[in-house]
Scaffold this active site. Structure first.
Site, mmCIF file in Angstrom:
data_model
loop_
_atom_site.group_PDB
_atom_site.id
_atom_site.type_symbol
_atom_site.label_atom_id
_atom_site.label_comp_id
_atom_site.label_asym_id
_atom_site.label_seq_id
_atom_site.Cartn_x
_atom_site.Cartn_y
_atom_site.Cartn_z
ATOM 1 N N CYS A 148 0.818 -1.215 0.000
ATOM 2 C CA CYS A 148 0.000 0.000 0.000
ATOM 3 C C CYS A 148 0.853 1.266 0.000
ATOM 4 O O CYS A 148 0.323 2.384 -0.091
ATOM 5 C CB CYS A 148 -0.918 0.006 1.216
ATOM 6 N N HIS A 150 2.447 2.721 2.403
ATOM 7 C CA HIS A 150 2.493 3.505 3.636
ATOM 8 C C HIS A 150 3.794 3.154 4.352
ATOM 9 O O HIS A 150 3.955 2.026 4.837
ATOM 10 C CB HIS A 150 1.274 3.191 4.524
ATOM 11 N N CYS A 247 -8.201 -38.017 24.987
ATOM 12 C CA CYS A 247 -6.959 -37.623 24.331
ATOM 13 C C CYS A 247 -5.890 -38.686 24.587
ATOM 14 O O CYS A 247 -5.998 -39.494 25.530
ATOM 15 C CB CYS A 247 -6.509 -36.264 24.860
ATOM 16 N N CYS A 249 -3.215 -38.205 25.884
ATOM 17 C CA CYS A 249 -2.618 -37.921 27.187
ATOM 18 C C CYS A 249 -3.393 -38.574 28.319
ATOM 19 O O CYS A 249 -2.965 -38.529 29.480
ATOM 20 C CB CYS A 249 -2.526 -36.411 27.419
ATOM 21 N N CYS A 307 -46.629 -16.998 66.700
ATOM 22 C CA CYS A 307 -47.958 -16.448 66.478
ATOM 23 C C CYS A 307 -48.258 -16.337 64.994
ATOM 24 O O CYS A 307 -47.421 -15.893 64.207
ATOM 25 C CB CYS A 307 -48.054 -15.077 67.143
ATOM 26 N N CYS A 337 -55.649 -21.538 63.167
ATOM 27 C CA CYS A 337 -56.381 -20.956 62.045
ATOM 28 C C CYS A 337 -57.499 -21.892 61.621
ATOM 29 O O CYS A 337 -57.253 -22.993 61.137
ATOM 30 C CB CYS A 337 -55.419 -20.703 60.886
#
Length: 505
Positions: A148, A150, A247, A249, A307, A337
């Site tokens: 290019c 540059h 693998c 290993c 309560c 209740c």
């Protein structure tokens, strides 16, 4: 031969059945490859196994080189430019050739390759030149420019390449120093300007991007291992396949997600399970199970006394803790209740009951999951101690080192089965309850009992190990067979789509 019950048929037979018939069954190697009898000597792949191969770094480099040679011949490009294009197209050779044939200039421009000018990089001194980066203007300053044109000083380019490769880990998208220019720094320039240490890192990065770009390749995640696994399982298949690979290993892992072996649980369920275990979802579940919201302002309230008459500190609303209804409907019945079934509180009670049931169910599976994880760690620690036992047993009994390897085999099977059992509980947590779930749990139970039996034998004192050698070898073979049965039936269910789950994954 003993007659098998229906339960034995569903779960693969009892330990006695296995011991009676094991001599007549197909021979199985330690790596899981099974061979048929003399009628057919071809390997028989189990339902949970996948085809794969292990590649070395040299094989990876050769695969790249072969493809580069092929493309540079077909498209009449230099090997360097062919390599840059292949990397830009993520090594999709077919797509590259097709698009290059349609519009070569467009492809080259899009990939940041400039074919204009000389192919040879020139390092030269330019009288009166000043580098735009460091502002040096010495006539003896060495400069370089890509195609290019540059131009910058050599030292700035070297520092730039050092930073991009060493610090940013970039190799295939290193562009011109001019921030407006999209032309890529070609490999020959990098080869010429970089030190051997940076070049080594550069080639390492090229190999890594090649593996990352290829869907069928994955690096082995074991520490210090540079092998690559080649497996054809695609992400779209991970709902029906758990692609466990080993693998060279010795490390077992899932090719789909890179995690340690998590058979029989698919990757999607593994992610959901780990998220459920690790994030705050269970904290929220505990709050839901142990607290309630004020029926008027929805503030979270924890009951800290006996309560049932509750008063919200925020809005002062009075209500019953049991039925969540207004307290003024309860008269003077403060501790009992008598309106538990009233409509005003039924929805809240249902939510509370479901939340508690959900938490208890989760803890049932999590505790067993965590227990096998911990047992697996202990079994591994025990094997380290058992190495000394093997040496002591060899000295005390006169056995050779090869003859005491049954302890090594038992230890490996124990660790493998603990890992499998751990993930069966994550798998079972998401299963819909039906007759198939019962079969799965039977297989799970049989494997679990067999593992515990082998673990007990494994923990015997050294002076007893020689006398139980045959028993331990039989138990090791049985445990391994139970694992194969569980994984095989589970894998077939995933492939056939017969398993039903409570979540999408």
């Amino acid at each position: 031969m003993s007659e098998m019950s229906d339960d034995d048929f569903l779960s693969g037979g009892s330990e006695e059945d296995f011991n009676d018939e094991s001599m007549d069954s197909d021979f199985e190697e330690e790596d899981g490859t099974q061979y048929l009898d003399d009628k057919d000597d071809r390997p028989q792949k189990k339902a949970y196994e996948v085809d794969y191969s292990v590649l070395s770094e040299e094989q990876i480099e050769k695969a790249q080189s072969d493809m580069i040679d092929e493309v540079h011949i077909i498209l009449d490009l230099t090997p360097e430019n062919a390599a840059m294009l292949l990397r830009h197209f993520k090594w999709n050779k077919e797509r590259l050739i097709e698009q290059y044939m349609d519009s070569s200039q467009r492809v080259l421009e899009y990939a940041g390759i400039d074919l204009s000018g000389s192919n040879k990089l020139e390092v030269k001194k330019v009288p009166g030149f000043m580098c735009d980066i460091c502002c040096e203007d010495d006539d003896d300053l060495e400069t370089i420019a890509l195609r290019c044109n540059h131009r910058y000083c050599t030292n700035c380019y070297q520092q730039y390449l050092f930073y991009k490769i060493r610090e940013e880990g970039e190799a295939i998208m290193i562009q011109c120093l001019n921030h407006k220019c999209k032309v890529l720094v070609d490999p020959s320039t990098i080869e010429r300007l970089c030190t051997p240490e940076i070049l080594h890192r550069y080639h390492e990065l090229l190999n890594r991007t090649y593996v990352q770009d290829k869907q069928n390749l994955r690096w082995c995640p074991a520490p210090n291992c540079e092998n690559v696994i080649d497996c054809g399982v695609t992400p779209n298949q991970l709902q029906e396949i758990v692609p466990t690979v080993m693998c060279s290993c010795g490390h077992h892992f899932c090719f789909g997600c890179g995690s340690n072996d998590h058979q029989p649980c698919p990757c999607g369920l593994v992610r959901k399970w780990l998220k459920k275990c690790e994030d705050d979802s269970e904290t929220a579940n505990w709050i839901s199970a142990n607290t309630k919201e004020c029926p008027k302002c929805q503030s979270t309230i924890e009951k800290n006394g006996g309560c049932n008459h509750m008063t919200c500190r925020k809005c002062k609303h009075e209500f019953c803790w049991v039925c969540m209804g207004p307290w003024n409907e309860h008269g003077t019945s403060w501790y009992n209740c008598n309106r538990y079934e009233e409509k005003s509180g039924v929805d809240a009670r249902d939510i509370q009951a479901k939340s508690r049931a959900s938490l208890e169910r989760y803890l049932h599976y999590y505790n067993r999951y965590a227990n096998h994880e911990q047992s697996g760690k202990l079994d591994k620690d025990l094997y380290i101690k058992t190495e000394k036992k093997m040496t002591m047993l060899q000295s005390a009994s006169g056995m050779s080192w090869i003859e005491v390897q049954y302890l090594d085999a038992a230890s490996k099977v124990l660790q493998q089965c603990r890992q499998t059992l751990k993930w069966t509980y994550a798998f079972a947590f998401y299963l819909q309850r039906n007759h198939l779930t019962t079969i799965f749990e039977d297989n799970q139970k049989d494997l679990e009992m067999a593992v515990e039996g082998l673990s007990e034998l494994f923990e015997k004192p050294t002076d007893q190990l020689a006398n139980i050698k045959v028993e331990m070898m039989d138990k090791t073979a049985y445990v391994s067979n139970r694992r194969v049965i569980l994984l095989d039936t589970t894998a077939k269910g995933l492939q056939d789509g017969t398993w039903e789950f409570t979540v999408e994954f």
